[in-house]
Design an enzyme around this catalytic site. Structure first.
Site, PDB file in Angstrom:
ATOM      1  N   HIS A 248       0.832  -1.210   0.000  1.00 50.57           N
ATOM      2  CA  HIS A 248       0.000   0.000   0.000  1.00 50.57           C
ATOM      3  C   HIS A 248       0.860   1.252   0.000  1.00 50.57           C
ATOM      4  CE1 HIS A 248      -3.807  -2.268   1.524  1.00 50.57           C
ATOM      5  NE2 HIS A 248      -3.545  -2.471   0.252  1.00 50.57           N
ATOM      6  N   HIS A 355      -0.470 -11.689   0.066  1.00 49.67           N
ATOM      7  CA  HIS A 355      -1.874 -11.273   0.180  1.00 49.67           C
ATOM      8  C   HIS A 355      -2.774 -12.257  -0.571  1.00 49.67           C
ATOM      9  CE1 HIS A 355      -2.004  -9.598  -3.951  1.00 49.67           C
ATOM     10  NE2 HIS A 355      -0.834  -9.024  -3.706  1.00 49.67           N
ATOM     11  N   HIS A 366     -13.369  -2.789  -0.763  1.00 53.76           N
ATOM     12  CA  HIS A 366     -13.344  -4.149  -0.202  1.00 53.76           C
ATOM     13  C   HIS A 366     -14.778  -4.368   0.275  1.00 53.76           C
ATOM     14  CE1 HIS A 366      -8.809  -3.437   0.640  1.00 53.76           C
ATOM     15  NE2 HIS A 366      -9.039  -3.734  -0.613  1.00 53.76           N
ATOM     16  N   GLU A 389      -6.273 -10.429  -8.387  1.00 57.34           N
ATOM     17  CA  GLU A 389      -5.075  -9.589  -8.320  1.00 57.34           C
ATOM     18  C   GLU A 389      -3.856 -10.279  -7.729  1.00 57.34           C
ATOM     19  OE1 GLU A 389      -5.293  -6.457  -5.292  1.00 57.34           O
ATOM     20  OE2 GLU A 389      -7.409  -6.920  -5.020  1.00 57.34           O
ATOM     21  N   ARG A 417       2.050  -6.590  -9.618  1.00 57.74           N
ATOM     22  CA  ARG A 417       0.670  -7.036  -9.357  1.00 57.74           C
ATOM     23  C   ARG A 417      -0.148  -6.725 -10.604  1.00 57.74           C
ATOM     24  NH1 ARG A 417       0.117  -4.818  -4.888  1.00 57.74           N
ATOM     25  NH2 ARG A 417      -0.998  -2.865  -5.279  1.00 57.74           N
TER      26      ARG A 417
HETATM   27  N1  GLY Z   1      -6.377  -1.082  -4.128  1.00 60.14           N
HETATM   28  C1  GLY Z   1      -6.674  -1.852  -3.011  1.00 60.14           C
HETATM   29  C2  GLY Z   1      -6.748  -3.268  -3.364  1.00 60.14           C
HETATM   30  O1  GLY Z   1      -6.341  -3.657  -4.438  1.00 60.14           O
HETATM   31  O2  GLY Z   1      -7.275  -4.057  -2.643  1.00 60.14           O
HETATM   32 MN    MN Z   2      -8.083  -4.823  -4.988  1.00 61.16          MN
HETATM   33 MN    MN Z   3      -6.142  -2.431  -6.159  1.00 60.13          MN
END
Ligand code: GLY
Ligand code: MN
Ligand code: MN
Length: 446
Positions: A248, A355, A366, A389, A417
């Site tokens: 982040h 993640h 989210h 992702e 990513r």
């Molecule tokens: N941009 C925040 C996420 O990908 O979860």
């Molecule tokens: Mn996301």
């Molecule tokens: Mn994102």
């Protein structure tokens, strides 16, 4: 931009249908929803207000200091709004208020009151209920108002023989509704995606050696607003070189160099619906050998993970697929050592991929909705909207998992990513964000 918009009237009808559906689900309960608090900075400067998503989903009402009550068993009023009353002086300073009359006429409340009357009027809607649905928010004094009413009604329960004997969070009843997107919601999601796509594509052109990350951020966010979005859906991540290994990273203040990767994770909010897109590409147009190998691995993991987004599949299947592809790839490169199933079971990939592979997307980035019921992963169904992702992050000081080899220098400082927004359809899925290029060829011929 397509400029597609849902008509106000169609939206109002849809809020009404949602309330109807929710009222049926709560049976003899009464639900209380509170608006978001006013947004304040520097102690007393009001800035962009953003309504609380459950409140908005059920009402479309976009002001602070409001409470919505849904009381299916009340004789006369099922939908009640408590709102800020009209006040010409306050409106001169802080803008338009719908007021009590409009709350009924425009927003369809059966009854509306000034918010100052909440304490006095609430009991009549709680008395006939067998339970209260209320989500405890951060404002303890407001929580205490609700608890106070409950306590009072409990004290007189024996005398009346009715009243709420339980207090429940409305989430498990409401959030499964929010999880399945309607056509009108998807119009807004697609608009958020279209604007974000244009912004990503412009930002990529701008991302040349010598530019600063914040210049790219400015381009993205300028285009968001320029095309009518509310603004960024979340703090834009513009991370060059090793900054991309910070998941982040939002400082966005570094000067980009040739032969580095740039990771952009940015999306806009349009009409409260969000896009969430990540692309990673070489600054100046050419991948190095190591960057390209890792990029193709993440891209393959993403492709296979997206293939798993099918109605009926358990939610976690795309994550498991991504983990398998990435772990196998890392082992193939000698960055992990051991038997594939053991590496996965013991999570030896975690220093590289820490993640999960995605999340629900909607009114919240989210979004609400459970992923698991007990031990069972939620099954995907048409209308679910999620991100896919996967990534790989080889921080300069990466520490290998126990028993794993040191990572050679040439792989370090690379973070990748790739994130798309994927809608589950009746027959499979639709990648809403596919107009943002991600193939090696497309990214090398900028
Ligand atoms: N941009 C925040 C996420 O990908 O979860
Ligand atoms: Mn996301
Ligand atoms: Mn994102």
């Amino acid at each position: 931009m397509s400029g597609a918009k849902a008509s106000k009237q169609a939206m109002m009808e849809e809020y009404q249908q949602r309330r109807q559906q929710f009222l049926e689900k709560i049976g003899r309960g009464t639900a209380i929803f509170r608006s978001a608090p006013p947004a304040v900075m520097h102690k007393d400067v009001e800035y962009n207000f953003r309504q609380e998503s459950d409140f908005f989903y059920l009402t479309g009402f976009n002001e602070p200091n409001a409470v919505a009550v849904l009381a299916p068993q009340h004789q006369e009023h099922q939908f009640i709004l408590f709102v800020q009353p009209k006040d010409p002086e306050k409106e001169t300073w802080n803008g338009y208020r719908a007021g009590v009359e409009q709350a009924k006429e425009y927003y369809g409340a059966d009854e509306a009151y000034s918010i100052s009357e909440l304490d006095e009027k609430l009991s009549q809607y709680l008395e006939p209920a067998d339970r209260i649905y209320y989500h405890f928010g951060d404002d303890r004094s407001f929580n205490n108002i609700i608890l106070g009413h409950w306590q009072q009604l409990m004290a007189s329960y024996a005398k009346r023989g009715t009243g709420p004997i339980a207090l429940e969070d409305p989430g498990p009843t409401l959030h499964p509704m929010r999880l399945v997107k309607s056509e009108l919601e998807l119009v807004q999601v697609r608009q958020a995606v279209e604007i974000s796509t244009a912004a990503h594509n412009a930002a990529r052109q701008l991302a040349q050696p010598g530019r600063y990350e914040y210049e790219i951020q400015a381009e993205l966010e300028y285009l968001f607003r320029r095309h009518g979005a509310l603004g960024p859906a979340y703090p834009s991540i513009v991370a060059s070189g090793a900054n991309a290994c910070v998941l982040h990273y939002t400082e966005n203040n570094r000067q980009m160099q040739a032969h580095e990767l740039l990771l952009i994770d940015a999306g806009c909010a349009y009409g409260y619906y969000n896009a969430d897109i990540t692309r990673t590409f070489p600054v100046g147009g050419q991948f190095t050998v190591e960057q390209r190998i890792l990029y193709e691995l993440v891209l393959e993991a993403q492709k296979q993970a997206i293939d798993q987004v099918q109605p009926g599949n358990p939610y976690n299947q795309s994550h498991e697929t991504a983990v398998r592809v990435l772990t196998e790839g890392l082992a193939g490169l000698g960055l992990l050592q051991g038997e594939l199933d053991t590496l996965i079971e013991q999570e030896k990939y975690k220093p590289f991929y820490m993640h999960r592979t995605g999340h629900w997307l909607g009114l919240d980035v989210h979004d609400v909705g459970v992923y698991k019921y007990g031990d069972m992963w939620q099954q995907l169904q048409p209308g679910h909207l999620l991100t896919v992702e996967p990534g790989l992050y080889i921080a300069p000081d990466i520490k290998p998992a126990e028993g794993q080899p040191e990572v050679p220098e040439r792989w370090r400082g690379i973070g990748i990513r790739i994130e798309d927004d994927v809608l589950v359809t009746a027959t499979g899925h639709e990648v809403l964000t596919e107009a943002v290029p991600k193939s090696v060829e497309a990214l090398e011929t900028l």
